[in-house]
Design a protein around this motif. Structure first.
Motif, PDB file in Angstrom:
ATOM      1  N   TYR A 285      -4.541  70.729   7.386  1.00 17.57           N
ATOM      2  CA  TYR A 285      -3.197  71.016   6.880  1.00 17.57           C
ATOM      3  C   TYR A 285      -2.288  69.796   7.014  1.00 17.57           C
ATOM      4  O   TYR A 285      -1.463  69.518   6.130  1.00 17.57           O
ATOM      5  CB  TYR A 285      -2.589  72.201   7.624  1.00 17.57           C
ATOM      6  CG  TYR A 285      -1.208  72.547   7.117  1.00 17.57           C
ATOM      7  CD1 TYR A 285      -1.048  73.260   5.941  1.00 17.57           C
ATOM      8  CD2 TYR A 285      -0.065  72.126   7.807  1.00 17.57           C
ATOM      9  CE1 TYR A 285       0.211  73.563   5.449  1.00 17.57           C
ATOM     10  CE2 TYR A 285       1.199  72.417   7.329  1.00 17.57           C
ATOM     11  CZ  TYR A 285       1.331  73.141   6.155  1.00 17.57           C
ATOM     12  OH  TYR A 285       2.580  73.421   5.675  1.00 17.57           O
ATOM     13  N   GLY A 306      -2.600  78.078   0.411  1.00 14.85           N
ATOM     14  CA  GLY A 306      -3.135  79.398   0.730  1.00 14.85           C
ATOM     15  C   GLY A 306      -4.470  79.660   0.064  1.00 14.85           C
ATOM     16  O   GLY A 306      -5.376  80.249   0.680  1.00 14.85           O
ATOM     17  N   ALA A 307      -4.618  79.221  -1.191  1.00 20.04           N
ATOM     18  CA  ALA A 307      -5.884  79.416  -1.898  1.00 20.04           C
ATOM     19  C   ALA A 307      -7.018  78.639  -1.218  1.00 20.04           C
ATOM     20  O   ALA A 307      -8.140  79.139  -1.060  1.00 20.04           O
ATOM     21  CB  ALA A 307      -5.734  78.977  -3.355  1.00 20.04           C
ATOM     22  N   ALA A 309      -7.142  77.818   1.946  1.00 17.07           N
ATOM     23  CA  ALA A 309      -7.434  78.481   3.213  1.00 17.07           C
ATOM     24  C   ALA A 309      -8.325  79.701   3.002  1.00 17.07           C
ATOM     25  O   ALA A 309      -9.276  79.936   3.765  1.00 17.07           O
ATOM     26  CB  ALA A 309      -6.130  78.890   3.906  1.00 17.07           C
ATOM     27  N   LEU A 310      -8.037  80.491   1.976  1.00 14.14           N
ATOM     28  CA  LEU A 310      -8.869  81.651   1.675  1.00 14.14           C
ATOM     29  C   LEU A 310     -10.290  81.225   1.305  1.00 14.14           C
ATOM     30  O   LEU A 310     -11.270  81.856   1.717  1.00 14.14           O
ATOM     31  CB  LEU A 310      -8.248  82.460   0.536  1.00 14.14           C
ATOM     32  CG  LEU A 310      -6.988  83.267   0.878  1.00 14.14           C
ATOM     33  CD1 LEU A 310      -6.395  83.884  -0.380  1.00 14.14           C
ATOM     34  CD2 LEU A 310      -7.322  84.358   1.896  1.00 14.14           C
ATOM     35  N   ALA A 311     -10.399  80.169   0.513  1.00  9.94           N
ATOM     36  CA  ALA A 311     -11.722  79.709   0.087  1.00  9.94           C
ATOM     37  C   ALA A 311     -12.547  79.231   1.285  1.00  9.94           C
ATOM     38  O   ALA A 311     -13.727  79.586   1.426  1.00  9.94           O
ATOM     39  CB  ALA A 311     -11.575  78.586  -0.939  1.00  9.94           C
ATOM     40  N   GLY A 313     -12.097  80.090   4.437  1.00 14.26           N
ATOM     41  CA  GLY A 313     -12.395  81.243   5.277  1.00 14.26           C
ATOM     42  C   GLY A 313     -13.561  82.051   4.745  1.00 14.26           C
ATOM     43  O   GLY A 313     -14.451  82.473   5.504  1.00 14.26           O
ATOM     44  N   TYR A 314     -13.593  82.268   3.435  1.00 12.44           N
ATOM     45  CA  TYR A 314     -14.689  83.014   2.814  1.00 12.44           C
ATOM     46  C   TYR A 314     -16.006  82.267   2.975  1.00 12.44           C
ATOM     47  O   TYR A 314     -17.050  82.865   3.296  1.00 12.44           O
ATOM     48  CB  TYR A 314     -14.384  83.243   1.338  1.00 12.44           C
ATOM     49  CG  TYR A 314     -15.506  83.929   0.586  1.00 12.44           C
ATOM     50  CD1 TYR A 314     -15.709  85.295   0.726  1.00 12.44           C
ATOM     51  CD2 TYR A 314     -16.341  83.199  -0.250  1.00 12.44           C
ATOM     52  CE1 TYR A 314     -16.742  85.926   0.046  1.00 12.44           C
ATOM     53  CE2 TYR A 314     -17.378  83.814  -0.937  1.00 12.44           C
ATOM     54  CZ  TYR A 314     -17.568  85.184  -0.789  1.00 12.44           C
ATOM     55  OH  TYR A 314     -18.597  85.800  -1.465  1.00 12.44           O
ATOM     56  N   GLU A 317     -17.220  82.505   6.557  1.00 13.02           N
ATOM     57  CA  GLU A 317     -17.694  83.851   6.878  1.00 13.02           C
ATOM     58  C   GLU A 317     -19.067  84.100   6.273  1.00 13.02           C
ATOM     59  O   GLU A 317     -19.946  84.690   6.914  1.00 13.02           O
ATOM     60  CB  GLU A 317     -16.693  84.892   6.384  1.00 13.02           C
ATOM     61  CG  GLU A 317     -16.983  86.300   6.875  1.00 13.02           C
ATOM     62  CD  GLU A 317     -15.866  87.261   6.562  1.00 13.02           C
ATOM     63  OE1 GLU A 317     -15.896  88.391   7.080  1.00 13.02           O
ATOM     64  OE2 GLU A 317     -14.955  86.897   5.786  1.00 13.02           O
TER      65      GLU A 317
END
Length: 329
Positions: A285, A306-307, A309-311, A313-314, A317
């Motif tokens: 960041y 945010g996009a 971060a989501l990518a 994280g996915y 996981e």
């Protein structure tokens, strides 16, 4: 079973669930088995203890400010009070019946804070200089007293204060700047990073060797070394990359975070993994902010961030599901 053992088993069961080794029903069964009675009361006592330490610390500072006109007398009075708190706290904390263990540990910790104040007053009395007492040296001296007390009477609270004073005495400081702003700095982050790495190694050795051998009654001490070491190592490396620091330090910060994640996975230690993930995210960041804050609109900046971060994280996981942690190594 000692309360610290209950806490250790509960934490290990939670880590097993987070690593995918056990399912949720088994986790709930283990937590129920190792849950301590009176947990709510214990938590309440813990937070009351923290509040008490803060208030007593403020009282020490107030005493210093109020009694500067007779610093020698103030040092003697505060030293005597601290000695009384230390003696009473040790007796309560080491009572075989364990009637007031939290109160005893809190009194011992408060007494060390009082000793620190008494040393400041004594220094002012003998040098006659009120403006610039040797605060770092007095912090390190008080830290040594705290560590001695912790190991002598097997109390974790004094060790926590000792480590805090140790790192602050070496050149770490923070302050409130007003209007919700906080400032932090490390005088020499390169040295602090090296010392923090040593604290991490000491914590791991303490936990995995000493606490199952000669220092088995000091369970939890190694965890304090590890947590403080990880915190100051990562913060030191982060500060070396600000503002727009050299590429070498950026790469070193990134490598250190990834190394913590790998080491945590190898050692099955969620603390290493957690710090590595958090500071790797902070690193990404920070670099993202430095490169795009002035080039993008505020809305687009946060949408893209945010996009991403989501990518990430996915992706992490999915990787964790496809590569479960193996046991038996």
């Amino acid at each position: 079973m000692r309360p610290v053992t209950h806490d250790l088993l509960s934490r290990e069961a939670t880590d097993w669930h987070q690593q995918g080794l056990i399912d949720r029903p088994l986790l709930e069964l283990l937590l129920q088995r190792y849950a301590r009675r009176g947990e709510i009361l214990a938590t309440l006592l813990k937070w009351l203890g923290i509040f008490a330490i803060l208030q007593l610390g403020l009282a020490v500072l107030a005493s210093i400010a109020f009694l500067l006109n007779s610093a020698l007398v103030a040092a003697a009075l505060l030293g005597a009070v601290s000695l009384g708190l230390w003696y009473g706290g040790v007796r309560l904390a080491t009572d075989p019946r364990r009637l007031y263990p939290h109160t005893g540990a809190i009194l011992v910790t408060a007494s060390l804070a009082g000793v620190f104040g008494a040393l400041i007053l004594a220094t002012i009395a003998f040098t006659g200089q009120r403006d610039d007492p040797p605060i770092p040296a007095l912090m390190l001296l008080t830290s040594a007293l705290g560590a001695f007390t912790a190991y002598r009477y097997r109390l974790r609270w004094p060790l926590l204060l000792a480590l805090l004073l140790f790192f602050h005495g070496l050149g770490a400081w923070h302050t409130y700047g007003g209007r919700g702003a906080y400032f932090a700095d490390i005088q020499e982050p390169r040295w602090m990073a090296a010392i923090s790495l040593g604290a991490i190694l000491l914590g791991l050795w303490h936990e995995r060797r000493l606490e199952i051998g000669p220092l088995r009654r000091c369970i939890g001490f190694g965890g304090l070394y590890l947590i403080f070491g990880l915190l100051y190592l990562n913060v030191s490396l982060w500060f070396l990359t600000l503002p727009r620091g050299p590429l070498a330090w950026v790469l070193a910060f990134t490598a250190a975070a990834i190394g913590q994640i790998v080491a945590g996975a190898r050692l099955h230690d969620a603390r290493l993994t957690g710090f590595g993930i958090v500071f790797l995210a902070i690193n990404f960041y920070t670099r993202y902010f430095e490169q795009f804050w002035d080039r993008l609109s505020i809305g687009l900046f946060f949408v893209i961030g945010g996009a991403l971060a989501l990518a990430f994280g996915y992706a992490f996981e999915r990787w964790a599901q496809q590569n479960p942690v193996e046991t038996g190594r």
